[in-house]
Design an enzyme around this catalytic site. Structure first.
Site, PDB file in Angstrom:
ATOM      1  CG  ASP A  69     -79.452  26.170  -4.089  1.00  0.00           C
ATOM      2  OD1 ASP A  69     -78.336  25.718  -3.768  1.00  0.00           O
ATOM      3  OD2 ASP A  69     -79.862  27.301  -3.762  1.00  0.00           O
ATOM      4  CG  ASP A  73     -75.461  28.801  -4.155  1.00  0.00           C
ATOM      5  OD1 ASP A  73     -76.412  28.079  -4.554  1.00  0.00           O
ATOM      6  OD2 ASP A  73     -74.270  28.535  -4.396  1.00  0.00           O
ATOM      7  CG  ASP A  77     -75.919  22.429  -4.561  1.00  0.00           C
ATOM      8  OD1 ASP A  77     -76.506  21.385  -4.253  1.00  0.00           O
ATOM      9  OD2 ASP A  77     -76.185  23.548  -4.048  1.00  0.00           O
ATOM     10  CG  ASP A 146     -71.164  17.467 -21.567  1.00  0.00           C
ATOM     11  OD1 ASP A 146     -70.613  17.520 -22.675  1.00  0.00           O
ATOM     12  OD2 ASP A 146     -72.359  17.731 -21.374  1.00  0.00           O
ATOM     13  CG  ASP A 248     -69.504  20.195 -25.989  1.00  0.00           C
ATOM     14  OD1 ASP A 248     -70.733  20.329 -26.020  1.00  0.00           O
ATOM     15  OD2 ASP A 248     -68.719  21.132 -26.256  1.00  0.00           O
ATOM     16  CD  GLU A 302     -73.161  18.932 -29.266  1.00  0.00           C
ATOM     17  OE1 GLU A 302     -71.940  19.144 -29.144  1.00  0.00           O
ATOM     18  OE2 GLU A 302     -74.024  19.798 -29.107  1.00  0.00           O
ATOM     19  CG  HIS A 369     -77.677  21.613 -22.598  1.00  0.00           C
ATOM     20  ND1 HIS A 369     -77.476  20.408 -23.248  1.00  0.00           N
ATOM     21  CD2 HIS A 369     -76.565  22.349 -22.829  1.00  0.00           C
ATOM     22  CE1 HIS A 369     -76.296  20.418 -23.828  1.00  0.00           C
ATOM     23  NE2 HIS A 369     -75.710  21.583 -23.588  1.00  0.00           N
ATOM     24  CG  ASP A 370     -77.041  23.110 -26.580  1.00  0.00           C
ATOM     25  OD1 ASP A 370     -76.736  23.935 -25.703  1.00  0.00           O
ATOM     26  OD2 ASP A 370     -76.260  22.220 -26.971  1.00  0.00           O
TER      27      ASP A 370
HETATM   28  C1  BGC Z   1     -73.073  22.284 -26.053  1.00  0.00           C
HETATM   29  C2  BGC Z   1     -73.464  23.697 -25.847  1.00  0.00           C
HETATM   30  C3  BGC Z   1     -72.189  24.511 -25.761  1.00  0.00           C
HETATM   31  C4  BGC Z   1     -71.290  24.289 -26.978  1.00  0.00           C
HETATM   32  C5  BGC Z   1     -69.912  24.773 -26.721  1.00  0.00           C
HETATM   33  C6  BGC Z   1     -72.449  22.352 -27.417  1.00  0.00           C
HETATM   34  O1  BGC Z   1     -72.364  21.239 -28.038  1.00  0.00           O
HETATM   35  O2  BGC Z   1     -74.139  21.379 -26.008  1.00  0.00           O
HETATM   36  O3  BGC Z   1     -74.250  23.866 -24.698  1.00  0.00           O
HETATM   37  O4  BGC Z   1     -72.541  25.862 -25.719  1.00  0.00           O
HETATM   38  O5  BGC Z   1     -71.186  22.936 -27.271  1.00  0.00           O
HETATM   39  O6  BGC Z   1     -69.244  23.957 -25.807  1.00  0.00           O
HETATM   40 CA    CA Z   2     -76.162  25.754  -4.453  1.00  0.00          CA
END
Ligand code: BGC
Ligand code: CA
Length: 597
Positions: A69, A73, A77, A146, A248, A302, A369-370
């Site tokens: 950050d 906030d 970023d 992404d 994605d 993905e 991140h999932d």
């Molecule tokens: C992403 C997730 C997202 C989902 C919906 C997934 O493939 O990696 O983080 O919640 O797609 O977009």
């Molecule tokens: Ca920030």
């Protein structure tokens, strides 16, 4: 009644507990059982060892909300990322994949996009983006964005227009089911509180489709106008100079607009049912023709394909679609926490390697991140074993064939975090699951037990820079609590300690960059049935290396197979001394890479 916790394709009703992407992983596993695992024989030049920059690079996945950050906030970023570019460069990674930074109401942390050409104001401005890209390119780093086009946000101008009237020019950018036709055929939604993918919308007396949350309406890829809009968006970013896209949920974009019944769609099979709809590959080939073939960029899908055969369709060079794909089967193995076996992990990675031995290319990853943190899932995050096991996992990622994807913080060995009740969680999947649990008066204890291990928020906690307040991530209040272990587990401390996970990560990248055998070399699994040791060789043009990984918290001995003799000092080792043959005495989580010839 059974209560389920869904954290993106996850379920609690299975004894194996809930897991992110479990449904997909489970179905891949099933498919995997019928697939034959062949041992690769690599001729001199297969399509798989043809040199390409995106095969030789190491990808660093960066979660912008949690990285740095810059204005207090509490939200990471773009300026924050720019201020850390020297750190990224120092790691030796070549490419950064940024999770979505586009304008978004953040129902699903940026995976619900309201303007594909604008930067999320919390993250900064387009000037900040341009400066970031310039800063990366100036340091020889590539940037992958992404691309989230299975769905948009319900706050996107297209959807606002589409929902206002049945005659809107954007109506067909989405899927609608007019109420006069009765209830639409059942479709499962992973994030919806009721898991119903159809949401009734009063203004036009129709239902719209949303595979994810109701704020993520699915885009209609049958409509050529929508496809052209997506291509324009892609060109907009590519013309700015970005180096590729992570696609994605792309395996879900193709749908039969007549919505034939899909019997018994549940959390564990919905991914399979939705995967690979009609014309999916026509869309990808069109996208390649119209956009991708005009740029030297990388693309990664993905979770493409229900099995290796389908996955190959995305990346077979002759088909001219995408560069690489990452599967969920590997991360899925560890999600079966109660039955997880190293032999399963070996089987899965070996099967996928064999499938891509002659052509195509894949990503290698153990977290994102999932997923929860890789060291908490595949390693041992107790203090005595955290560092060696994190180093072992990074050694694995960086010595397999395929492009390694390192999730930010894993280079430090960051672990799952501590959450005290639902108020500490931010993920839409967790919160909606909790709402359902309350409605159904489910078992809270079991729910929180599962959530603690598998919530996606585990890997989304702020990056741990140092031991100052909030780990140096922010001067304000972070959007998601910092993991309390930041006091000792942080970048500054690891920077000072030459035996840290961080320094090992840098060494491993340097070794991979120096030795093409680790990028392109043929992979051969050894001792497949060993429940504790994962060992394999990599071979290219007469050069051969041996990787030995003790995947356990106990010392183990492993006999070198006849004919394999290490020469010289190991290329990599996560302990001060390396075992020597004929029987290697390995420390807990010891990882050694030997040169054989
Ligand atoms: C992403 C997730 C997202 C989902 C919906 C997934 O493939 O990696 O983080 O919640 O797609 O977009
Ligand atoms: Ca920030």
């Amino acid at each position: 009644m059974k209560v389920r916790y869904y954290s993106f394709f996850a379920s609690l009703n299975r004894p194996a507990v809930a897991l992110l992407l479990a449904g997909l992983a489970a179905s891949c596993n099933q498919a995997g059982k019928t697939e034959t695992t062949t041992t690769a024989t690599t001729p001199a030049a297969t399509a798989s060892n043809k040199a390409d920059w995106w095969k030789e690079t190491v990808v660093y996945q960066l979660y912008p909300r949690s990285f740095q950050d810059s204005n207090g906030d509490g939200v990471g970023d773009l300026k924050g990322i720019t201020s850390r570019l020297d750190y990224l460069k120092s790691l030796g990674v070549g490419t950064v994949w940024l999770n979505p930074i586009y304008a978004s109401p953040n129902d699903d942390n940026g995976y619900d996009i309201s303007d594909y050409r604008a930067i999320m104001p919390e993250f900064g401005t387009m000037q900040d983006f341009d400066a970031l890209l310039q800063g990366m390119h100036g340091r020889g780093l590539k940037l992958v964005m992404d691309l989230v086009v299975n769905h948009s946000s319900d706050e996107h101008a297209w959807f606002k227009s589409a929902r206002a009237s049945r005659t809107s020019p954007y109506r067909d950018f989405y899927y609608w089911w007019p109420a006069e036709k009765g209830t639409p055929p059942a479709r499962y939604s992973t994030f919806d509180v009721k898991h119903d993918a159809w949401q009734y919308d009063a203004p036009t007396k129709s239902y719209y489709l949303h595979y994810f949350s109701k704020k993520q309406p699915d885009l209609n890829w049958n409509n050529p106008k929508l496809r052209q809009e997506v291509y324009k968006i892609m060109r907009f970013w590519l013309d700015k100079g970005i180096d590729g896209f992570r696609m994605d949920a792309f395996q879900f974009v193709a749908k039969d607009p007549s919505f034939p019944p899909i019997p018994n769609v549940t959390e564990s099979n919905f991914a399979n049912s939705y995967n690979h709809g009609p014309r999916l590959h026509d869309y990808l080939q069109e996208m390649n023709r119209e956009v991708l073939s005009h740029y030297n960029v990388m693309t990664v899908a993905e979770g493409a394909g229900r099995n290796v055969t389908e996955a190959m369709l995305f990346v077979d060079p002759a088909r001219k679609e995408l560069n690489m794909t990452y599967h969920f089967e590997g991360v899925g193995v560890g999600n079966n926490a109660d039955t997880y076996q190293l032999t399963d992990l070996k089987r899965v990675f070996t099967k996928w390697d064999s499938a891509f031995a002659q052509k195509g290319w894949q990503a290698i990853d153990l977290g994102n991140h999932d997923q929860p943190r890789m060291v908490s899932k595949f390693g041992d995050d107790r203090p005595a074993f955290r560092a060696p096991s994190a180093k072992l996992l990074n050694t694995f990622l960086l010595t397999m064939r395929g492009t390694p994807y390192c999730y930010n913080g894993d280079e430090l060995g960051m672990t799952n975090s501590k959450f005290n009740g639902i108020a500490d969680y931010r993920d839409v999947a967790a919160r909606n699951a909790y709402t359902l649990l309350k409605q159904q008066k489910g078992d809270e204890k079991a729910f929180f037990h599962t959530l603690a291990r598998f919530s996606r928020d585990n890997s989304r906690t702020p990056f741990q820079w140092d031991d100052s307040a909030q780990a140096g991530f922010t001067t304000g209040t972070p959007w998601l609590n910092v993991n309390p272990n930041y006091v000792t587990l942080n970048r500054a401390a690891e920077e000072k300690d030459s035996s840290s996970v961080l320094h090992h990560f840098r060494r491993a990248i340097a070794v991979r960059k120096q030795h093409k055998v680790l990028v392109y070399g043929q992979y051969q699994l050894l001792d497949a049935a060993n429940p504790n040791i994962y060992a394999y060789t990599r071979t290219l043009n007469g050069e051969q290396v041996l990787v030995v990984l003790n995947f356990s918290s106990a010392p183990r001995t492993w006999a070198l197979p006849a004919g394999l003799t290490p020469t010289g000092q190991p290329w990599l080792n996560n302990y001060p001394t390396a075992p020597t043959g004929p029987a290697l005495a390995l420390q807990p989580w010891q990882a050694v890479v030997y040169r054989l010839r």
